[in-house]
Design a protein around this motif. Structure first.
Motif, PDB file in Angstrom:
ATOM      1  N   ILE A 128       0.845  -1.201   0.000  1.00 12.70           N
ATOM      2  CA  ILE A 128       0.000   0.000   0.000  1.00 12.70           C
ATOM      3  C   ILE A 128       0.879   1.249   0.000  1.00 12.70           C
ATOM      4  CG2 ILE A 128      -1.725   1.316   1.312  1.00 12.70           C
ATOM      5  CD1 ILE A 128      -2.824  -1.203  -0.084  1.00 12.70           C
ATOM      6  N   GLY A 129       1.923   1.251   0.826  1.00 16.63           N
ATOM      7  CA  GLY A 129       2.830   2.402   0.882  1.00 16.63           C
ATOM      8  C   GLY A 129       3.495   2.686  -0.457  1.00 16.63           C
ATOM      9  N   TYR A 130       3.965   1.626  -1.117  1.00 16.56           N
ATOM     10  CA  TYR A 130       4.624   1.800  -2.415  1.00 16.56           C
ATOM     11  C   TYR A 130       3.625   2.263  -3.473  1.00 16.56           C
ATOM     12  CZ  TYR A 130       7.536   0.815  -6.489  1.00 16.56           C
ATOM     13  OH  TYR A 130       8.240   0.923  -7.661  1.00 16.56           O
ATOM     14  N   TRP A 131       2.428   1.699  -3.434  1.00 11.14           N
ATOM     15  CA  TRP A 131       1.383   2.094  -4.380  1.00 11.14           C
ATOM     16  C   TRP A 131       1.048   3.574  -4.207  1.00 11.14           C
ATOM     17  CZ3 TRP A 131      -3.798  -1.091  -4.729  1.00 11.14           C
ATOM     18  CH2 TRP A 131      -4.515  -0.699  -5.840  1.00 11.14           C
ATOM     19  N   VAL A 132       0.892   4.017  -2.969  1.00  6.15           N
ATOM     20  CA  VAL A 132       0.596   5.433  -2.694  1.00  6.15           C
ATOM     21  C   VAL A 132       1.747   6.311  -3.164  1.00  6.15           C
ATOM     22  CG1 VAL A 132       0.311   7.111  -0.817  1.00  6.15           C
ATOM     23  CG2 VAL A 132      -1.016   4.983  -0.810  1.00  6.15           C
ATOM     24  N   LYS A 133       2.973   5.865  -2.922  1.00  7.90           N
ATOM     25  CA  LYS A 133       4.145   6.634  -3.342  1.00  7.90           C
ATOM     26  C   LYS A 133       4.177   6.782  -4.865  1.00  7.90           C
ATOM     27  CE  LYS A 133       8.834   6.979  -1.662  1.00  7.90           C
ATOM     28  NZ  LYS A 133       8.624   7.792  -0.530  1.00  7.90           N
ATOM     29  N   LEU A 134       3.936   5.687  -5.581  1.00  4.39           N
ATOM     30  CA  LEU A 134       3.897   5.764  -7.049  1.00  4.39           C
ATOM     31  C   LEU A 134       2.774   6.680  -7.522  1.00  4.39           C
ATOM     32  CD1 LEU A 134       4.545   2.121  -8.315  1.00  4.39           C
ATOM     33  CD2 LEU A 134       6.079   4.082  -8.389  1.00  4.39           C
ATOM     34  N   ASN A 135       1.636   6.606  -6.871  1.00  5.71           N
ATOM     35  CA  ASN A 135       0.526   7.475  -7.248  1.00  5.71           C
ATOM     36  C   ASN A 135       0.867   8.941  -6.980  1.00  5.71           C
ATOM     37  OD1 ASN A 135      -2.145   7.545  -8.374  1.00  5.71           O
ATOM     38  ND2 ASN A 135      -2.818   8.267  -6.361  1.00  5.71           N
ATOM     39  N   ASN A 136       1.587   9.222  -5.905  1.00 12.85           N
ATOM     40  CA  ASN A 136       2.013  10.595  -5.624  1.00 12.85           C
ATOM     41  C   ASN A 136       2.985  11.093  -6.693  1.00 12.85           C
ATOM     42  OD1 ASN A 136       0.439  10.731  -3.333  1.00 12.85           O
ATOM     43  ND2 ASN A 136       2.099  10.237  -1.938  1.00 12.85           N
ATOM     44  N   PHE A 137       3.904  10.227  -7.141  1.00 14.36           N
ATOM     45  CA  PHE A 137       4.814  10.614  -8.224  1.00 14.36           C
ATOM     46  C   PHE A 137       4.029  10.867  -9.511  1.00 14.36           C
ATOM     47  CE2 PHE A 137       8.219   8.011  -5.920  1.00 14.36           C
ATOM     48  CZ  PHE A 137       8.740   9.130  -5.288  1.00 14.36           C
ATOM     49  N   ARG A 138       3.022  10.048  -9.776  1.00 13.67           N
ATOM     50  CA  ARG A 138       2.178  10.239 -10.952  1.00 13.67           C
ATOM     51  C   ARG A 138       1.466  11.585 -10.868  1.00 13.67           C
ATOM     52  NH1 ARG A 138      -2.905   9.840 -12.457  1.00 13.67           N
ATOM     53  NH2 ARG A 138      -3.630   9.126 -10.443  1.00 13.67           N
ATOM     54  N   ASN A 139       0.896  11.894  -9.698  1.00  9.72           N
ATOM     55  CA  ASN A 139       0.220  13.183  -9.506  1.00  9.72           C
ATOM     56  C   ASN A 139       1.185  14.346  -9.664  1.00  9.72           C
ATOM     57  OD1 ASN A 139      -2.256  11.972  -9.076  1.00  9.72           O
ATOM     58  ND2 ASN A 139      -2.006  11.899  -6.851  1.00  9.72           N
ATOM     59  N   LEU A 140       2.416  14.185  -9.188  1.00  5.67           N
ATOM     60  CA  LEU A 140       3.430  15.225  -9.331  1.00  5.67           C
ATOM     61  C   LEU A 140       3.719  15.480 -10.817  1.00  5.67           C
ATOM     62  CD1 LEU A 140       5.564  17.117  -8.046  1.00  5.67           C
ATOM     63  CD2 LEU A 140       7.114  15.157  -8.030  1.00  5.67           C
ATOM     64  N   LEU A 141       3.839  14.421 -11.591  1.00  4.06           N
ATOM     65  CA  LEU A 141       4.085  14.578 -13.022  1.00  4.06           C
ATOM     66  C   LEU A 141       2.896  15.219 -13.731  1.00  4.06           C
ATOM     67  CD1 LEU A 141       5.886  11.193 -13.768  1.00  4.06           C
ATOM     68  CD2 LEU A 141       6.919  13.477 -13.692  1.00  4.06           C
ATOM     69  N   VAL A 142       1.679  14.856 -13.336  1.00  4.35           N
ATOM     70  CA  VAL A 142       0.477  15.461 -13.924  1.00  4.35           C
ATOM     71  C   VAL A 142       0.444  16.953 -13.608  1.00  4.35           C
ATOM     72  CG1 VAL A 142      -2.043  15.572 -13.729  1.00  4.35           C
ATOM     73  CG2 VAL A 142      -0.918  13.364 -13.979  1.00  4.35           C
ATOM     74  N   GLU A 143       0.684  17.317 -12.365  1.00  4.64           N
ATOM     75  CA  GLU A 143       0.657  18.732 -11.970  1.00  4.64           C
ATOM     76  C   GLU A 143       1.767  19.515 -12.666  1.00  4.64           C
ATOM     77  OE1 GLU A 143      -1.669  20.354 -10.226  1.00  4.64           O
ATOM     78  OE2 GLU A 143      -2.728  18.439 -10.260  1.00  4.64           O
ATOM     79  N   HIS A 144       2.931  18.907 -12.798  1.00  5.51           N
ATOM     80  CA  HIS A 144       4.033  19.585 -13.484  1.00  5.51           C
ATOM     81  C   HIS A 144       3.693  19.808 -14.955  1.00  5.51           C
ATOM     82  CE1 HIS A 144       8.025  20.115 -15.353  1.00  5.51           C
ATOM     83  NE2 HIS A 144       8.237  20.816 -14.265  1.00  5.51           N
TER      84      HIS A 144
END
Length: 151
Positions: A128-144
């Protein structure tokens, strides 16, 4: 402990099938997160094709593939963050991804039940932690990407 499969009730078999289907469905959603994250990484920065994320859904093979994903996702994200000049941790997600991969491997080895339950719970927590971390990186790329398009 010997299991007598002949004495399993229909309800027990339905429960096992339901648990396996739910587990498979969770892997599908996880693989989709990995795929969508890779799609946001420029092709020249990817070390893995987005479609290869679906290999995470293949039972038993995913024990090995988790190690590959943890390594190649971290390197792909490192390349992408460097190109976009985004300040982020070095080797993003590699430590948590590898720890999850090791725990998942250990959870598939027939240990005594008390060890197996402990390792499986830890594996689930790090998954779950790794999945959330990957999703946060995905959101960071979307926002960027949104920020770059506004400029």
């Amino acid at each position: 402990m010997n299991l007598d499969y002949g004495n399993l009730t229909g309800e027990m078999i339905q429960l096992v099938i339901a648990v396996l289907l739910i587990r498979l469905l969770i892997w599908v959603f996880y693989a989709n997160t990995v795929r969508k994250t890779l799609l946001l990484v420029a092709p020249e920065n990817r070390l893995m094709k987005p479609g290869m994320a679906w290999l995470l859904v293949v039972p038993l093979f995913n024990i090995y593939w988790n190690f590959v994903v943890a390594s190649q996702m971290a390197d792909s994200l490192t390349n992408e963050f460097y190109d976009r000049k985004i300040a982020e941790e070095e080797q993003p997600g590699r430590a948590m991804g590898r720890l999850y991969a090791w725990l998942f491997l250990l959870s598939n080895i027939p240990f005594p039940p008390f060890i197996l339950v402990t390792v499986a719970l830890l594996s689930f927590v790090y998954f779950i932690g790794y999945w959330v971390k990957l999703n946060n990186f995905r959101n960071l790329l979307v926002e960027h990407e949104k920020f770059r398009n506004e400029q």
